[in-house]
Structure formats: C-alpha cells, structure tokens
Write a protein that holds these residues in place. Structure first.
Motif, PDB file in Angstrom:
ATOM      1  N   ASP A  51      10.683  34.683   1.047  1.00  0.00           N
ATOM      2  CA  ASP A  51      10.797  33.308   1.532  1.00  0.00           C
ATOM      3  C   ASP A  51       9.835  32.393   0.766  1.00  0.00           C
ATOM      4  O   ASP A  51       9.093  32.852  -0.104  1.00  0.00           O
ATOM      5  N   GLU A  52       9.846  31.117   1.108  1.00  0.00           N
ATOM      6  CA  GLU A  52       9.062  30.126   0.363  1.00  0.00           C
ATOM      7  C   GLU A  52       7.553  30.343   0.457  1.00  0.00           C
ATOM      8  O   GLU A  52       6.805  29.862  -0.376  1.00  0.00           O
ATOM      9  N   SER A  53       7.087  31.106   1.442  1.00  0.00           N
ATOM     10  CA  SER A  53       5.654  31.348   1.558  1.00  0.00           C
ATOM     11  C   SER A  53       5.234  32.678   0.931  1.00  0.00           C
ATOM     12  O   SER A  53       4.064  33.025   0.941  1.00  0.00           O
ATOM     13  N   GLY A  54       6.209  33.423   0.403  1.00  0.00           N
ATOM     14  CA  GLY A  54       5.906  34.685  -0.265  1.00  0.00           C
ATOM     15  C   GLY A  54       6.179  35.926   0.554  1.00  0.00           C
ATOM     16  O   GLY A  54       6.039  37.040   0.055  1.00  0.00           O
ATOM     17  N   ALA A  55       6.570  35.778   1.817  1.00  0.00           N
ATOM     18  CA  ALA A  55       6.856  36.942   2.659  1.00  0.00           C
ATOM     19  C   ALA A  55       8.159  37.609   2.213  1.00  0.00           C
ATOM     20  O   ALA A  55       9.114  36.936   1.864  1.00  0.00           O
ATOM     21  N   VAL A  56       8.153  38.936   2.229  1.00  0.00           N
ATOM     22  CA  VAL A  56       9.342  39.711   1.884  1.00  0.00           C
ATOM     23  C   VAL A  56      10.102  39.973   3.181  1.00  0.00           C
ATOM     24  O   VAL A  56       9.580  40.599   4.100  1.00  0.00           O
ATOM     25  N   LEU A  57      11.336  39.465   3.250  1.00  0.00           N
ATOM     26  CA  LEU A  57      12.138  39.539   4.470  1.00  0.00           C
ATOM     27  C   LEU A  57      13.440  40.292   4.246  1.00  0.00           C
ATOM     28  O   LEU A  57      13.872  40.465   3.111  1.00  0.00           O
ATOM     29  N   ILE A  58      14.057  40.695   5.344  1.00  0.00           N
ATOM     30  CA  ILE A  58      15.361  41.358   5.292  1.00  0.00           C
ATOM     31  C   ILE A  58      16.377  40.507   6.028  1.00  0.00           C
ATOM     32  O   ILE A  58      16.164  40.124   7.179  1.00  0.00           O
ATOM     33  N   ASN A  59      17.487  40.233   5.374  1.00  0.00           N
ATOM     34  CA  ASN A  59      18.608  39.544   6.005  1.00  0.00           C
ATOM     35  C   ASN A  59      19.469  40.630   6.646  1.00  0.00           C
ATOM     36  O   ASN A  59      20.173  41.359   5.944  1.00  0.00           O
ATOM     37  N   PRO A  60      19.439  40.758   7.974  1.00  0.00           N
ATOM     38  CA  PRO A  60      20.173  41.846   8.634  1.00  0.00           C
ATOM     39  C   PRO A  60      21.678  41.769   8.416  1.00  0.00           C
ATOM     40  O   PRO A  60      22.364  42.793   8.450  1.00  0.00           O
ATOM     41  N   GLY A  61      22.199  40.588   8.175  1.00  0.00           N
ATOM     42  CA  GLY A  61      23.630  40.433   7.934  1.00  0.00           C
ATOM     43  C   GLY A  61      24.088  41.015   6.604  1.00  0.00           C
ATOM     44  O   GLY A  61      25.263  41.307   6.417  1.00  0.00           O
TER      45      GLY A  61
END
Length: 177
Positions: free
Chosen positions: A76-86
């Motif tokens: 994301d824009e702040s650098g966090a690594v995220l998972i899109n569950p969809g």
C-alpha cells in the motif's frame, strides 16, 4: 532501505526493539481483539525465556509478494505488504517463500492471511494496535527518519547507562580491595 524509501512521503516502517520487549504479550492480545480472534503477532519465548515478538516485517523486497502468481499480495501507499483476499487462490507459495514463516493459511476461507498493520486503523490516522498498546514501547511505527532517530537515542542511553554502571562497578571493586 531508509534512504530509498524516504523519498515517498507516506512510507512508514515497523520496528520491534527486542531489548525493550518484556514479554507481556499485550501486542498479541490486542491483535487478536482487533482481528476477531486472529492473531498476526505472536510472542515466542526463546533461549531461557527471552521474549521475541514475531510478525510480518513488511519487507522492502517481500518474497511473498514476488512469488504470488495472482498478484494478490501488494504494497500500500505507506509501505505495508497486504493481501487482497479476492485475488488469493490459496496456493501457499507465499507461506513457503516467507523467511519468517508469517503468512498463515485459513482453512475456512481457503486463503492466506497475515498482518496488515491494522490497515483500517491506519486509514483513520491511528497507529497499528500492537504499536499503540505496547506498554514498553518496544514496537515502533512511523516515518523511517523519526523511528531510527528514536532507536538511536535508545541505544545511546543504553551505552551511557552501561558506562555509568561499569564505572560504578569499577569503583566498588577498587573500594573492596
């Protein structure tokens, strides 16, 4: 890492200062509370009880993100690594790639989950819950320059304290002789 990312104004880092962690597990409990009994940070006691909080490090070069065949893992824009569950197909490649063993497979939803640094809280301008609630301030979150300056101040204070204690011990030994 910091010099490269500091160009992006919204980039943040998440740091765990192991020297400050007292093993209270507050981070673990608040994470579980915020995420409906799913805990994305766990405190392990190793080598005679030394507490080590382990959670996603949101790596600059995230192996989990690199191996994801559906691009479900993103930053994301702040650098966090995220998972899109969809987009997650539950292939578990990210689990195998993560050097910290952090992503977890949810057998109910058949997708992979991990720490999102409390994305909803961050959208509201709040800190991740683990950083916000840590009573010893062992978990830090913020702009790289600010966090690193704070960490360096802590290290300098520990060095000064060790020096003072060392000199006191030396005086005590001299006095006892």
């Amino acid at each position: 890492m910091i010099a490269v990312r500091s160009e992006v104004k919204s980039y943040r880092i998440h740091v765990v200062d192991l020297s400050m962690c007292m093993g209270c597990e507050t981070c673990q409990e608040v994470c579980s509370f915020i995420h409906d009994d799913k805990t994305f940070i766990r405190v392990y006691k190793v080598h005679g009880g030394i507490p080590v909080p382990l959670n996603c490090r949101h790596c600059e070069k995230a192996a989990c993100m690199e191996v994801c065949p559906t691009l479900a893992i993103y930053r994301d824009e702040s650098g966090a690594v995220l998972i899109n569950p969809g987009r997650c197909i539950g292939c578990k490649l990210c689990i195998m790639a993560c050097p910290f063993g952090v992503p977890e497979f949810d057998p109910k939803d058949k997708i992979v989950m991990k720490c999102d640094l409390c994305a909803e809280r961050r959208k509201e301008g709040l800190l991740p819950a683990c950083a916000s609630m840590c009573p010893s301030a062992a978990i830090l979150y913020g702009f790289p320059e600010e966090v690193m300056k704070y960490v360096q101040t802590r290290v300098a204070e520990r060095i000064a304290k060790a020096k003072i204690l060392g000199e006191m011990e030396l005086r005590m030994k001299a006095w006892l002789l």
